[in-house]
Scaffold this active site. Structure first.
Site, short mmCIF file in Angstrom:
data_model
loop_
_atom_site.label_atom_id
_atom_site.label_comp_id
_atom_site.label_asym_id
_atom_site.label_seq_id
_atom_site.Cartn_x
_atom_site.Cartn_y
_atom_site.Cartn_z
N LYS A 282 11.67 25.91 -19.40
CA LYS A 282 10.56 25.15 -18.81
C LYS A 282 10.54 23.82 -19.53
CE LYS A 282 5.55 24.81 -18.30
NZ LYS A 282 4.22 25.36 -18.67
N THR B 34 -2.40 27.33 -20.12
CA THR B 34 -3.42 27.22 -19.08
C THR B 34 -4.21 28.52 -18.96
OG1 THR B 34 -1.90 25.74 -17.93
CG2 THR B 34 -3.80 26.47 -16.70
N ILE C 261 6.90 25.49 -13.10
CA ILE C 261 5.78 26.23 -13.67
C ILE C 261 4.63 25.23 -13.72
CG2 ILE C 261 4.90 27.49 -15.66
CD1 ILE C 261 7.81 28.38 -16.19
N TYR D 193 10.32 27.17 -23.70
CA TYR D 193 9.30 26.20 -23.27
C TYR D 193 9.37 25.01 -24.21
CZ TYR D 193 4.65 24.40 -21.94
OH TYR D 193 3.60 23.62 -21.52
#
EC number: 4.3.3.7
Length: 296
Positions: free
Chosen positions: A166, A52, A206, A138
Site C-alpha cells: 500500500k 481509519t 485502499i 504499508y
C-alpha cells in the site's frame, strides 16, 4: 483488452471505520451492517484495524473480534491492519488476526523510532517468519517518519509472505521502479492519486472515500481497465471535491465517519480520544464534498 493486472485482495478496498456506541465501545452490529453496505456499494475487499479504523486505540481482543465479525458477513477478502513500532507486538497482532480469519495483514513500516533500513527489513522479516497469510507493506512516510528505500524493497520482496504494497508515499516515479524491480502487487494509498497509480501498474486502492464512493471508484477502474482513459479521467475529476473534503484537513477517520452519517449509513460517530468525533463543521464539509461529487 485489459490494462489492469488481477487484484488478489480486491480492487476497491475501503479502510473501514470502526463504528462505536456513544460510550466508545465497539458496536459490532453496526460493524457488520457497514461491511455489508460497503460490499453492496462496490467494494470487493475490506481493510479493518487500519488507521481509519482507529487501530491505535483499539485493543488486541477487539481487533480479533473485528476480523471475525466482518468475515462472518461478507464474501470478499478481509485484510487486517497489524502494525506497530514494536516488532514483538506486531508479530503478535499478525498471528492473532490471521488466526481470526484475516485473508492478509497490512503491516505499516515501524513508526516514530525511525529505525535504519536494516531495522525496517528485520521488522518485516520477523513478521514474515510467523506468518501463514500474505503480508501487505504499508509505506506512509508522512505518518511513520521513515522511507523504505528501493534496496530494502528488493530484499523484502524475497521474503515468502510479502506480496503487496500500500503506497502512500506520493512518489509515483519511485513506485514505477519499485513495482517493476520487485514484482510486488501495488495498491494506491492516496485517494487523489488513484488514477495516476493505475497508470503505473497499481491494481487498486485502499481508500478513505470508498466509504461513500465505492461505486464510482469501481467504475473508474473498470474504464481504465478497458482502455477508456477519458471516462476514467472524468470520474477522477468528478470525485476530486470528495477527495479534498475527506482528506484535505488530515483527519481522515473523522471525516469518513462524518460522510457515513451524512449518507445515513452510520447513526453514531463517537470516536476514542485523541480523535474527536465530527462536529457541525465536519458534517458540512463532508456533505458539500459528497454533493459536489454527485453522491447526494
Amino acid at each position: 483488452m485489459h490494462l489492469l493486472d488481477p487484484a488478489p485482495f480486491g480492487r476497491i478496498l475501503p479502510a473501514m471505520v470502526t463504528p462505536m456506541t456513544a460510550d466508545g465501545s465497539i458496536d459490532f452490529d453496526a460493524v457488520q451492517r457497514l461491511a455489508r453496505q460497503l460490499v453492496q456499494d462496490g467494494a470487493d475487499g475490506l481493510v479493518v484495524n487500519g488507521t481509519t479504523g482507529e487501530s491505535p486505540v483499539t485493543h488486541m481482543d477487539e481487533k480479533v473480534d473485528l476480523v471475525k465479525a466482518v468475515k462472518d458477513v461478507v464474501d470478499v477478502p478481509v485484510i487486517s491492519g497489524a502494525g506497530s513500532n514494536d516488532t514483538i507486538h506486531t508479530v503478535r497482532m499478525a498471528e492473532q488476526t490471521q488466526e481470526a480469519g484475516a485473508d492478509a495483514v497490512l503491516v505499516v513500516a515501524p513508526y516514530y523510532s525511525r529505525p535504519s533500513q536494516e531495522g525496517i527489513f528485520r521488522h518485516y522479516q520477523a513478521v514474515n517468519a510467523s506468518a501463514d497469510k500474505p503480508i501487505i507493506i504499508y509505506d506512509v512516510p508522512g505518518r511513520t517518519g521513515v522511507h523504505i528505500q528501493l534496496e530494502t524493497y528488493r530484499r523484502l520482496a524475497e521474503l515468502d509472505h510479502i506480496k503487496a504494497v500500500k503506497d502512500a508515499t506520493g512518489d509515483i516515479a519511485g513506485a514505477v521502479r519499485k513495482r517493476i524491480e520487485t514484482g510486488l502487487t501495488w495498491y494506491s494509498g492516496d485517494d487523489g492519486l488513484f488514477l495516476p497509480f493505475l497508470s503505473i501498474g497499481a491494481v487498486g486502492i485502499i481508500s478513505v472515500i470508498a466509504h461513500v464512493a465505492a461505486g464510482p471508484m469501481r467504475d473508474l477502474a473498470a474504464a481504465f481497465d478497458c482502455g477508456d482513459i477519458h471516462a476514467a479521467q472524468k470520474l477522477a475529476v468528478r470525485l476530486a471535491p470528495l477527495v479534498e473534503a475527506l482528506n484535505g484537513n488530515g483527519f481522515q477517520a473523522v471525516m469518513a465517519k462524518a460522510s457515513l452519517e451524512v449518507r445515513g449509513v452510520l447513526e453514531e460517530t463517537t470516536m476514542r480520544l485523541p480523535n474527536v468525533g465530527p462536529g457541525s463543521e465536519e458534517f458540512t464539509r463532508a456533505e458539500n464534498g459528497m454533493r459536489a461529487s454527485g453522491l447526494l
